[in-house]
Scaffold this active site. Structure first.
Site, mmCIF file in Angstrom:
data_model
loop_
_atom_site.group_PDB
_atom_site.id
_atom_site.type_symbol
_atom_site.label_atom_id
_atom_site.label_comp_id
_atom_site.label_asym_id
_atom_site.label_seq_id
_atom_site.Cartn_x
_atom_site.Cartn_y
_atom_site.Cartn_z
ATOM 1 N N ASP A 9 0.874 -1.184 0.000
ATOM 2 C CA ASP A 9 0.000 0.000 0.000
ATOM 3 C C ASP A 9 0.912 1.234 0.000
ATOM 4 O O ASP A 9 1.823 1.341 0.818
ATOM 5 C CB ASP A 9 -0.868 -0.042 1.265
ATOM 6 C CG ASP A 9 -1.925 1.040 1.292
ATOM 7 O OD1 ASP A 9 -3.084 0.725 1.563
ATOM 8 O OD2 ASP A 9 -1.591 2.225 1.057
ATOM 9 N N GLU A 106 -3.187 -0.181 -3.731
ATOM 10 C CA GLU A 106 -3.066 -1.402 -2.919
ATOM 11 C C GLU A 106 -3.089 -2.644 -3.789
ATOM 12 O O GLU A 106 -3.937 -2.758 -4.672
ATOM 13 C CB GLU A 106 -4.332 -1.490 -2.083
ATOM 14 C CG GLU A 106 -4.199 -1.385 -0.620
ATOM 15 C CD GLU A 106 -5.600 -1.543 -0.028
ATOM 16 O OE1 GLU A 106 -5.782 -2.505 0.719
ATOM 17 O OE2 GLU A 106 -6.483 -0.736 -0.329
HETATM 18 P P1 TTP Z 1 -5.292 4.826 1.594
HETATM 19 O O1 TTP Z 1 -4.266 3.836 1.144
HETATM 20 O O2 TTP Z 1 -6.349 4.363 2.524
HETATM 21 O O3 TTP Z 1 -4.585 6.046 2.330
HETATM 22 P P2 TTP Z 1 -3.238 6.788 1.967
HETATM 23 O O4 TTP Z 1 -2.483 6.099 0.871
HETATM 24 O O5 TTP Z 1 -3.518 8.247 1.715
HETATM 25 O O6 TTP Z 1 -2.428 6.719 3.322
HETATM 26 P P3 TTP Z 1 -1.776 5.413 4.014
HETATM 27 O O7 TTP Z 1 -2.037 4.248 3.115
HETATM 28 O O8 TTP Z 1 -0.311 5.721 4.137
HETATM 29 O O9 TTP Z 1 -2.445 5.311 5.334
HETATM 30 O O10 TTP Z 1 -6.004 5.447 0.335
HETATM 31 C C1 TTP Z 1 -5.337 5.654 -0.902
HETATM 32 C C2 TTP Z 1 -5.827 6.924 -1.539
HETATM 33 O O11 TTP Z 1 -7.233 6.870 -1.744
HETATM 34 C C3 TTP Z 1 -5.579 8.173 -0.710
HETATM 35 O O12 TTP Z 1 -4.285 8.723 -0.897
HETATM 36 C C4 TTP Z 1 -6.676 9.083 -1.162
HETATM 37 C C5 TTP Z 1 -7.811 8.158 -1.548
HETATM 38 N N1 TTP Z 1 -8.822 8.144 -0.480
HETATM 39 C C6 TTP Z 1 -9.896 9.041 -0.559
HETATM 40 O O13 TTP Z 1 -10.005 9.797 -1.521
HETATM 41 N N2 TTP Z 1 -10.812 9.048 0.459
HETATM 42 C C7 TTP Z 1 -10.722 8.235 1.557
HETATM 43 O O14 TTP Z 1 -11.580 8.296 2.478
HETATM 44 C C8 TTP Z 1 -9.607 7.321 1.636
HETATM 45 C C9 TTP Z 1 -9.459 6.408 2.836
HETATM 46 C C10 TTP Z 1 -8.699 7.325 0.598
HETATM 47 MG MG MG Z 2 -2.184 4.047 0.931
#
Ligand code: TTP
Ligand code: MG
Length: 337
Positions: A9, A106
């Site tokens: 991820d 992911e």
């Molecule tokens: P995530 O992998 O959940 O979050 P992240 O990559 O920003 O942070 P980390 O993995 O380090 O905790 O989500 C991937 C992308 O999806 C995120 O950068 C932005 C988008 N996203 C949204 O637009 N809204 C949301 O509520 C979430 C959880 C993610």
């Molecule tokens: Mg992420």
């Protein structure tokens, strides 16, 4: 055969990609999402510096602004992230034919053929390095005996980490963690269970969990013990298209609500018809003032694109009838085949 599963991820994906494009933002708190000047809509993601101020994905942008007004606030530039995602997934996917992309940043790989967690760890390090060299993005990897343990190992190693949990370590690794770490345990399930850690969750018998949580109970019972037989399935990417809109002011004016909703419907159905894609269901999202969010779904078998709009409008109408509160946001997601 002993299974070895890798979960990768990207770290603060949207925010990190913006930092990569604009190096002068490095080291500053950065938030990607709605415009805080308009004060509506939510945070898509925040970099780790901004998270120190308590800013999180899904939080109202106005709240993020209050927590850290000096942060850099940027709009969502999906084209940029899609391109970065495509390149990263190509790198990761080249290391196993058994792969499953689960979201934009992911992916799972089934590395059972390596037959050794040590070898899987070495490959994990190689993948992280390659992504960093080619795409200038950091990622986190979890490796475990199944998807559940690999995913939780990844979330525990964030950011820019790599964690291996072997089969014999899995139960002990999960024990002290909070139950919300288990995918499928959201706020509602948490409320029903009234326990904090996965170790405490193990006190429930299989029957008790089934009575409490219905058909989900069995899988939660297994997950609490680190058991997850689900396979890494190729081509099972979350397949849907969606769009949402936050109103400038909460409203119950049907003219305003349906005008915007019809725009959402046409933009999505145009996209599907241009790509000649079939659909199998719809979900309408409605957020009321106070941030209370509900969804209603309907399976749609064969039919033309017009059916999507007709059925979606019916679902939206039900929201308006059932709930007297003003509406903050509406959205539509279409499941595609
Ligand atoms: P995530 O992998 O959940 O979050 P992240 O990559 O920003 O942070 P980390 O993995 O380090 O905790 O989500 C991937 C992308 O999806 C995120 O950068 C932005 C988008 N996203 C949204 O637009 N809204 C949301 O509520 C979430 C959880 C993610
Ligand atoms: Mg992420």
């Amino acid at each position: 055969m002993k299974r070895i599963i890798l979960h990768i991820d990207l770290d603060a994906f949207f925010a990190q990609t913006e930092e990569r494009e604009n190096p002068h933002f490095r080291g500053k708190p950065l938030v990607v999402g709605a415009d805080p000047k308009k004060g509506r809509g939510v945070v898509s993601t925040a970099n780790y510096k901004a998270r120190e101020f308590g800013i999180r994905s899904g939080m109202p942008i106005s709240q993020a602004w209050k927590k850290c007004p000096e942060a850099v606030f940027l709009p969502v530039n999906m084209n940029l992230y899609s391109e970065a995602s495509r390149k990263v997934m190509e790198i990761v996917g080249s290391y196993s034919s058994k792969k499953e992309k689960v979201s934009v940043d992911e992916m799972y790989l089934d590395l059972s053929c390596l037959k050794s967690f040590k070898k899987a760890e070495a490959l994990g390090k190689k993948i992280k390095k390659e992504i960093f060299l080619k795409e200038k993005l950091t990622s986190t990897i979890g490796i475990g005996p199944n998807k559940l343990v690999a995913k939780i190992a990844c979330s525990q190693a964030k950011p820019d980490g790599l964690k291996v949990v072997t089969p014999s370590e899995a139960k002990g690794f999960l024990a002290p963690l909070l139950i919300k770490e288990i995918p499928g345990i959201g706020p509602k399930t948490k409320e029903k269970l009234k326990v904090k850690t996965i170790k405490e969750l193990r006190r429930f018998s299989q029957k008790e969990l089934k009575n409490l949580l219905g058909k989900n109970g069995n899988s939660i019972y297994e997950k609490a013990r680190g058991i997850d037989p689900s396979p890494v399935e190729g081509g099972r990417e979350a397949k849907s298209v969606g769009k949402e809109h936050t109103f400038l002011k909460d409203t119950r004016n049907p003219e305003i609500i349906f005008k915007k909703f019809n725009q959402i419907v046409s933009s999505l159905t145009n996209e599907l018809s241009q790509r000649d894609i079939s659909f199998k269901g719809i979900t309408v999202v409605c957020r009321f003032s106070g941030f209370e969010t509900h969804t209603k779904s309907k399976i749609l078998k064969e039919g033309d694109y017009e059916k999507i709009g007709k059925e979606a409008r019916k679902l939206l109408l039900r929201f308006i009838i059932e709930n007297p509160k003003p509406i903050r946001l509406i959205g539509l997601r279409i499941k595609i085949i």
